[in-house]
Enzyme design. Structure first.
Site: not given
Ligand code: NAD
Length: 540
Positions: A186, A293
């Protein structure tokens, strides 16, 4: 399947891939180009039923996929790698249009990152997965054979963020498949079209139906996947979502990788090559518009060179060119969404209200798209949100330290621990310092470059997550070892089986002494051991 209609023959943007077939839905959501704020397409909003079908397709396909030889499975990966090489331009330009990063960056960080990773995986992966023979230390067991095989965990859900919409999911999907698992993927609701492009590549590469499935949707769709009949979840995203998923799966025995948020420290030492450090600070803080990140988000510099560092970083950041990443000569694109821009703006304004000094940028850029000026702040208080919470924006907040011990304490004073950088000319000293930092990766005089390298683990400590991804070691995380121990079956019994008795007890004691370190003990007990051994054998 709910209101999904089957469309097997064409691959067009906007359809999901389940069991090798493409499906569309009337229930859809739009994807925006963050540089213009305008929609560039739409994707199906998958519900619980759709997710269950994808999981079922993956479940059905898994045994046959796992039963293929390692060579055959890796053969599919090679076909996919060639396809990504051929379609690299299309992938990069879609990433730029949906995520906003400049085209050059999309090529280097996303397309090359994945190709590099695949080269490492294809080269060394098979040796991680092959059966191994082991010999126990106990000489009484030397007549037996032992094989350890790696068993795939089963069906794995991969849930991804938008900031590296191609490289991040691929770094988790590929080892999962290589290990014999099947996948339901997903993508982020902000970059569903890149996810759908990934599905198209797998389909074109000819992977067997159901081995790779892609469903699109929002966090609710993600939650349906987590609650579904999967055996592992590989999640990359915010710490809040990671914790909520951990909680959801806490009552199930499930493999999980959690790649979560970060607040990475940039630690400058007085002896650093200043020009490289300044360039590294600007790139580390602003590549991907600061939405990586592993972006450097807290900059600690020695007091005596702080002013010079601030002024050189300010000059470099002031010269950056912001714009639509599809155009040439653009260094930095927009933020991914208005929500992301508002968050960055709030943190910057809060830091200023607490005494931080803006030396460059600091404001949103009016006009279409979600642009924000690349920003430098000096004298930033350590307790403001900009120094404590994840920012995910093109902001370089700088604080000056007096002693190195103080700076190391500042680096470690964070709930996060994804990565950190140290800038110094004394590499040995840098390596000693690296061991004092609480971070999953520490780079000396560089940043973030190991992301696509299959030999290097990626992941964090503390609230930055658990498990490691994008590396060969995840082939072990995504399989469980099964031991097969074999005896020829010719003897009637083993020494330690029934019946128990005096001679067996003596044998156990003497055997312990013979295996001790002392030579004298060995000599004293060897004779009795042989005697007990013969006695015990006579019981057969
Ligand atoms: P996010 O947590 O909002 O969403 C990530 C994905 O998870 C999306 O696909 C979303 O739909 C889904 N999701 C959200 N909540 C969920 C839930 N409760 N259950 C199931 N699925 C859920 O994160 P984001 O805004 O897309 O990405 C940015 C975050 O990701 C930042 O915190 C960044 O540091 C982190 N990140 C970490 C790494 C790493 O390697 N550690 C890499 C990239 C991004």
């Amino acid at each position: 399947m709910g209101n999904i209609a089957r469309e097997p023959d064409r691959l067009v943007d906007g359809k999901v891939l389940i069991g090798g077939e493409l499906y569309e839905k009337s229930d859809r959501f739009e994807s925006l180009n963050p540089a213009t704020g305008r929609p560039i397409g739409s994707a199906p909003l998958c519900n619980r039923e759709d997710v269950a079908l994808a999981v079922e397709a993956a479940r059905t396909a898994q045994p046959a996929w796992a039963a293929l030889s390692i060579q055959k499975r890796f053969g599919y990966l090679e076909v996919l790698r060639n396809l990504i090489r051929e379609e690299g331009d299309a992938v990069a330009s879609l990433v730029t249009q949906e995520n906003g990063k400049p085209l050059q960056e999309a090529h280097f960080v996303e397309v090359h990152g994945v190709l590099d990773f695949m080269t490492g995986l294809i080269g060394k992966g098979p040796s991680y997965l092959k059966d191994r023979s082991v010999r126990p230390t106990n000489p009484l067991l030397w007549t037996k054979r032992h094989t350890i095989r790696r068993v795939p965990v089963g069906v794995v859900g991969v849930i991804s963020p938008w900031n590296l919409p191609f490289a991040i999911p691929m770094g988790q999907i590929l080892p999962a498949l290589a290990a014999g698992n099947t996948v339901v993927f997903k993508p982020s609701e902000l970059t569903p079209l890149v996810g759908i492009k990934i599905a198209g590549l797998f389909r074109k590469a000819g992977f067997p139906p159901g081995v790779f499935n892609c469903i699109t949707g929002d966090r609710e769709t993600g939650a349906f996947l987590v609650d579904g009949a999967i055996d592992g979840v590989l999640f990359t995203g915010s710490t809040a979502a990671g914790l909520s998923i951990q909680e959801r799966i806490s009552r199930r025995m499930m493999v999980s990788e959690m790649e979560l948020g970060g607040k990475d420290a940039f630690l400058l030492l007085p002896d650093a090559n200043l020009e490289r450090s300044v360039n590294g600070a600007v790139w580390g803080g602003c590549f991907g518009t600061g939405q990586a990140c592993s972006s450097s988000e807290r900059f600690f510099v020695p007091e005596r060179i702080a002013e010079r560092f601030v002024s050189e970083v300010t000059a470099r950041v002031g010269a950056m060119r912001t714009g639509n990443g599809m155009e040439d000569d653009v260094d930095m694109g927009p933020l991914v969404s208005e929500a992301q821009r508002a968050k960055v703006e709030t943190q910057v304004q809060d830091a200023v209200s607490r005494g931080a000094r803006v030396t460059c940028g600091g404001k949103r850029i009016d006009g279409p798209g979600f642009f924000f000026e690349p920003t430098v702040l000096a004298d930033v208080p350590l307790d403001c949100a900009l120094m404590r919470d994840e920012t995910f924006g093109p902001v370089i907040p700088i604080a000056a330290y007096k002693t190195l011990d103080e700076a190391v304490a500042w680096c470690n004073d964070s709930p996060y621990g994804l990565s950190a950088t140290i800038w110094t000319s004394d590499v040995e000293n840098g390596m000693r310092l690296a061991r004092r930092l609480e971070a999953g990766s520490v780079w000396i005089n560089d940043t973030s470059y190991t992301h696509g390298q299959a030999q290097c683990p990626w992941g964090g400590v503390k609230s930055s997550g658990k498990g490691r991804s994008h590396w060969l070691g995840s082939l072990h995380e995504l399989t469980t070892p099964q031991l097969i121990g074999v005896d020829s079956g010719r003897r009637a019994r083993e020494l330690w089986w029934f019946p128990y008795g005096r001679s067996g007890l003596d044998l156990a004691r003497n055997y312990r002494m013979v295996r001790s370190e002392g030579v004298l003990a060995k000599l004293l007990h060897l004779g009795p051991l042989i005697r007990d051994f013969l006695k015990t054998r006579s019981l057969r």
